[in-house]
Scaffold this motif. Sequence first.
Motif, PDB file in Angstrom:
ATOM      1  N   GLN A 203      14.738  16.505  48.703  1.00  0.00           N
ATOM      2  CA  GLN A 203      16.103  16.195  49.114  1.00  0.00           C
ATOM      3  C   GLN A 203      17.121  16.689  48.093  1.00  0.00           C
ATOM      4  O   GLN A 203      18.252  17.024  48.444  1.00  0.00           O
ATOM      5  N   THR A 204      16.702  16.760  46.832  1.00  0.00           N
ATOM      6  CA  THR A 204      17.637  17.118  45.760  1.00  0.00           C
ATOM      7  C   THR A 204      17.876  18.613  45.674  1.00  0.00           C
ATOM      8  O   THR A 204      19.024  19.072  45.647  1.00  0.00           O
ATOM      9  N   THR A 205      16.802  19.412  45.617  1.00  0.00           N
ATOM     10  CA  THR A 205      16.961  20.865  45.452  1.00  0.00           C
ATOM     11  C   THR A 205      16.437  21.675  46.624  1.00  0.00           C
ATOM     12  O   THR A 205      16.602  22.897  46.647  1.00  0.00           O
TER      13      THR A 205
ATOM     14  N   GLY B 224      14.808  26.040  42.457  1.00  0.00           N
ATOM     15  CA  GLY B 224      16.084  26.362  43.073  1.00  0.00           C
ATOM     16  C   GLY B 224      17.281  25.622  42.517  1.00  0.00           C
ATOM     17  O   GLY B 224      18.421  25.904  42.914  1.00  0.00           O
ATOM     18  N   GLY B 225      17.067  24.684  41.595  1.00  0.00           N
ATOM     19  CA  GLY B 225      18.185  23.905  41.080  1.00  0.00           C
ATOM     20  C   GLY B 225      18.880  24.503  39.883  1.00  0.00           C
ATOM     21  O   GLY B 225      20.047  24.183  39.612  1.00  0.00           O
ATOM     22  N   ILE B 226      18.188  25.376  39.121  1.00  0.00           N
ATOM     23  CA  ILE B 226      18.744  25.921  37.878  1.00  0.00           C
ATOM     24  C   ILE B 226      19.123  27.381  38.091  1.00  0.00           C
ATOM     25  O   ILE B 226      18.347  28.158  38.651  1.00  0.00           O
ATOM     26  N   ALA B 227      20.310  27.756  37.623  1.00  0.00           N
ATOM     27  CA  ALA B 227      20.768  29.139  37.714  1.00  0.00           C
ATOM     28  C   ALA B 227      21.451  29.512  36.412  1.00  0.00           C
ATOM     29  O   ALA B 227      21.875  28.640  35.643  1.00  0.00           O
ATOM     30  N   VAL B 228      21.572  30.812  36.162  1.00  0.00           N
ATOM     31  CA  VAL B 228      22.304  31.274  34.988  1.00  0.00           C
ATOM     32  C   VAL B 228      23.766  30.865  35.143  1.00  0.00           C
ATOM     33  O   VAL B 228      24.410  31.177  36.139  1.00  0.00           O
ATOM     34  N   GLY B 229      24.272  30.124  34.194  1.00  0.00           N
ATOM     35  CA  GLY B 229      25.658  29.694  34.222  1.00  0.00           C
ATOM     36  C   GLY B 229      25.881  28.310  34.784  1.00  0.00           C
ATOM     37  O   GLY B 229      26.995  27.792  34.737  1.00  0.00           O
TER      38      GLY B 229
ATOM     39  N   ALA C 111      24.087  24.914  37.522  1.00  0.00           N
ATOM     40  CA  ALA C 111      23.036  24.277  38.308  1.00  0.00           C
ATOM     41  C   ALA C 111      23.627  23.918  39.660  1.00  0.00           C
ATOM     42  O   ALA C 111      24.844  23.780  39.804  1.00  0.00           O
ATOM     43  N   ARG C 112      22.768  23.746  40.643  1.00  0.00           N
ATOM     44  CA  ARG C 112      23.247  23.416  41.977  1.00  0.00           C
ATOM     45  C   ARG C 112      22.185  22.630  42.718  1.00  0.00           C
ATOM     46  O   ARG C 112      21.015  23.013  42.717  1.00  0.00           O
ATOM     47  N   VAL C 113      22.572  21.524  43.326  1.00  0.00           N
ATOM     48  CA  VAL C 113      21.639  20.720  44.111  1.00  0.00           C
ATOM     49  C   VAL C 113      22.199  20.509  45.509  1.00  0.00           C
ATOM     50  O   VAL C 113      23.413  20.631  45.739  1.00  0.00           O
TER      51      VAL C 113
ATOM     52  N   GLY D  24      27.171  20.530  41.329  1.00  0.00           N
ATOM     53  CA  GLY D  24      26.905  21.719  40.535  1.00  0.00           C
ATOM     54  C   GLY D  24      27.753  22.915  40.902  1.00  0.00           C
ATOM     55  O   GLY D  24      28.320  23.005  41.982  1.00  0.00           O
ATOM     56  N   THR D  25      27.810  23.848  39.949  1.00  0.00           N
ATOM     57  CA  THR D  25      28.475  25.129  40.142  1.00  0.00           C
ATOM     58  C   THR D  25      27.635  26.197  39.457  1.00  0.00           C
ATOM     59  O   THR D  25      26.838  25.918  38.569  1.00  0.00           O
ATOM     60  N   VAL D  26      27.826  27.428  39.880  1.00  0.00           N
ATOM     61  CA  VAL D  26      27.137  28.547  39.244  1.00  0.00           C
ATOM     62  C   VAL D  26      28.173  29.628  38.987  1.00  0.00           C
ATOM     63  O   VAL D  26      28.752  30.174  39.920  1.00  0.00           O
ATOM     64  N   ALA D  27      28.437  29.917  37.726  1.00  0.00           N
ATOM     65  CA  ALA D  27      29.452  30.921  37.375  1.00  0.00           C
ATOM     66  C   ALA D  27      29.006  31.669  36.132  1.00  0.00           C
ATOM     67  O   ALA D  27      29.309  31.283  35.020  1.00  0.00           O
ATOM     68  N   ALA D  28      28.234  32.726  36.333  1.00  0.00           N
ATOM     69  CA  ALA D  28      27.723  33.496  35.201  1.00  0.00           C
ATOM     70  C   ALA D  28      28.727  34.547  34.776  1.00  0.00           C
ATOM     71  O   ALA D  28      29.520  35.046  35.568  1.00  0.00           O
ATOM     72  N   GLY D  29      28.677  34.927  33.532  1.00  0.00           N
ATOM     73  CA  GLY D  29      29.540  35.976  32.994  1.00  0.00           C
ATOM     74  C   GLY D  29      29.189  36.181  31.540  1.00  0.00           C
ATOM     75  O   GLY D  29      28.292  35.543  31.023  1.00  0.00           O
ATOM     76  N   GLY D  30      29.882  37.048  30.843  1.00  0.00           N
ATOM     77  CA  GLY D  30      29.603  37.204  29.426  1.00  0.00           C
ATOM     78  C   GLY D  30      29.843  38.620  28.948  1.00  0.00           C
ATOM     79  O   GLY D  30      30.159  39.516  29.724  1.00  0.00           O
ATOM     80  N   ASP D  31      29.672  38.802  27.668  1.00  0.00           N
ATOM     81  CA  ASP D  31      29.956  40.071  27.010  1.00  0.00           C
ATOM     82  C   ASP D  31      28.682  40.602  26.371  1.00  0.00           C
ATOM     83  O   ASP D  31      28.214  40.079  25.375  1.00  0.00           O
ATOM     84  N   LEU D  32      28.114  41.640  26.988  1.00  0.00           N
ATOM     85  CA  LEU D  32      26.861  42.191  26.477  1.00  0.00           C
ATOM     86  C   LEU D  32      27.036  42.920  25.150  1.00  0.00           C
ATOM     87  O   LEU D  32      26.071  43.155  24.448  1.00  0.00           O
ATOM     88  N   ALA D  33      28.258  43.266  24.795  1.00  0.00           N
ATOM     89  CA  ALA D  33      28.459  44.066  23.592  1.00  0.00           C
ATOM     90  C   ALA D  33      28.124  43.294  22.325  1.00  0.00           C
ATOM     91  O   ALA D  33      27.787  43.888  21.313  1.00  0.00           O
TER      92      ALA D  33
END
Length: 491
Positions: free
Chosen positions: A276-278, A285-290, A292-294, A410-419
């Motif tokens: 029921q949760t994920t 399926g509950g953990i993502a980069v940036g 989590a979402r249930v 939950g929200t999932v919002a990945a981003g970042g600076d590879l440099a």
Amino acid sequence: MTTIFDVTAATLAEEVEGRLRDGYRVALVAGHEDEDCFRVVYVLVRADDDRCELVLRTGKEQPMIPSLAAVDYGTGRFEREIRDLFGITPTGHPLPARLVRHGHWPRGWYPMRRDADPEPSFEPDIGSFPFLEVAGEGVYEIPVGPVHAGLIEPAHFRFSVVGETILRMKARLWFVHRGIEKLFEGRRPADGIELAERISGDTAVGHTLAFVMAVESALGVEVADADRLLRAALLELERMHNHVADLGALANDVGYAIINAHALRLRETLLRLNKQTTGHRLLRGGIAVGGARVQALPDVDVVASVAAEVAELVDLTLANSTVRDRFTGTATLGHDEALGLGTLGYVARASGRDLDARRDHPFADLGEHFSVVVETEGDVLSRYLVRSREVAVSAAVLTDAIRRLEGHQGTVAAGGDLAWHTTGLGLVEGWRGTIAHRIELDANGVLSRVKVVDPSFFNWPALPVALADTIVPDFPLANKSFNQSYAGNDL
């Protein structure tokens, strides 16, 4: 933040020994193949969340590193693993026998090298593993496995026994080397999640969380506090369903089957709550980069009800004099032994080692209900008590977290600076103990190396130590009280 130091073969031992004296432990040792050399990375961590990496390079012609087996037992095992997978020789190792490699592996084939044939021709497995033979009047051997009657992965246990007393047990693992770390290479970080979830099926949240935290560290991704708390809730939910199952199984191993039946009923309740949760019974399926979402937050009434019933089952179990007698003094692992072997998780805490990544390497505020459970006797009873009390702690932390989340799914919002970031480390207290993932990204943001350490890698060597002077009929009980992962070890 991780501090990185370059070292030489001449200074490595001094650098590691100094940090061990300062309270660090070796969390992982990873081999790497670069264009012009091999590189070995030693990651050391401390309870105040201080982390450092020591980097040693060696040539490709005859790659070798000085062995630190005499300095740290766990490091010696990492060295043997690196030799088997990369062909880097640990010079001066006191036990240079193969660790991962089995007799049928092609000679000169090192699967983690860039030029390794992905489909080598394996030889007949006719060689014998060098078990130590124990001789003497009345001594005999009992071989168990590698194929077992239960639905578990293969492992071979060889017991040297006099009467019913175990003199020595040797475990032979790595029958199913799946090449997990190699399979990560070339994937985008988000595409590595499905693999992380399957490293050890019962630890989908723990391994995935360690992986994405390593990725986020490399990418410089910030995760909102609410999503960190949601991740912590999922981690405790995973801890609960695994602990509940094993509390019942331990009672079953001494003939108290009715307790196991009720524990399995409660585990099924939790698995349905997971679904029921994920959307998945094992919380995939509950953990993502940036983030989590249930699909829905866990029902606090179900969590509280399960925790209350578990407490009742524990009371019934320990009130049974036969059960308590079988648990007490069985398969004892002393504090010094647990420390010397570098044990983690409930195995370590049952032997008096006060360590837990939820406190020592925190990623979320677990609130006032969190505490680290420690026992000191190191026997089956202590491991049972630690896990039974951890169920209560997890339920309290989980309930409080759900209240504080106030409906946040939950929200999932990945981003970042590879440099600026190319490497990352994730440390998570899975239900078995501290999980470590170290990742490297290339200039295109693709995974070039992922090193995975399940706590079972550290804890498996402790089982034979604890079994000394234990009787053969108590092996299933002792083994279940440790309950290490075959899959998490046999990557």
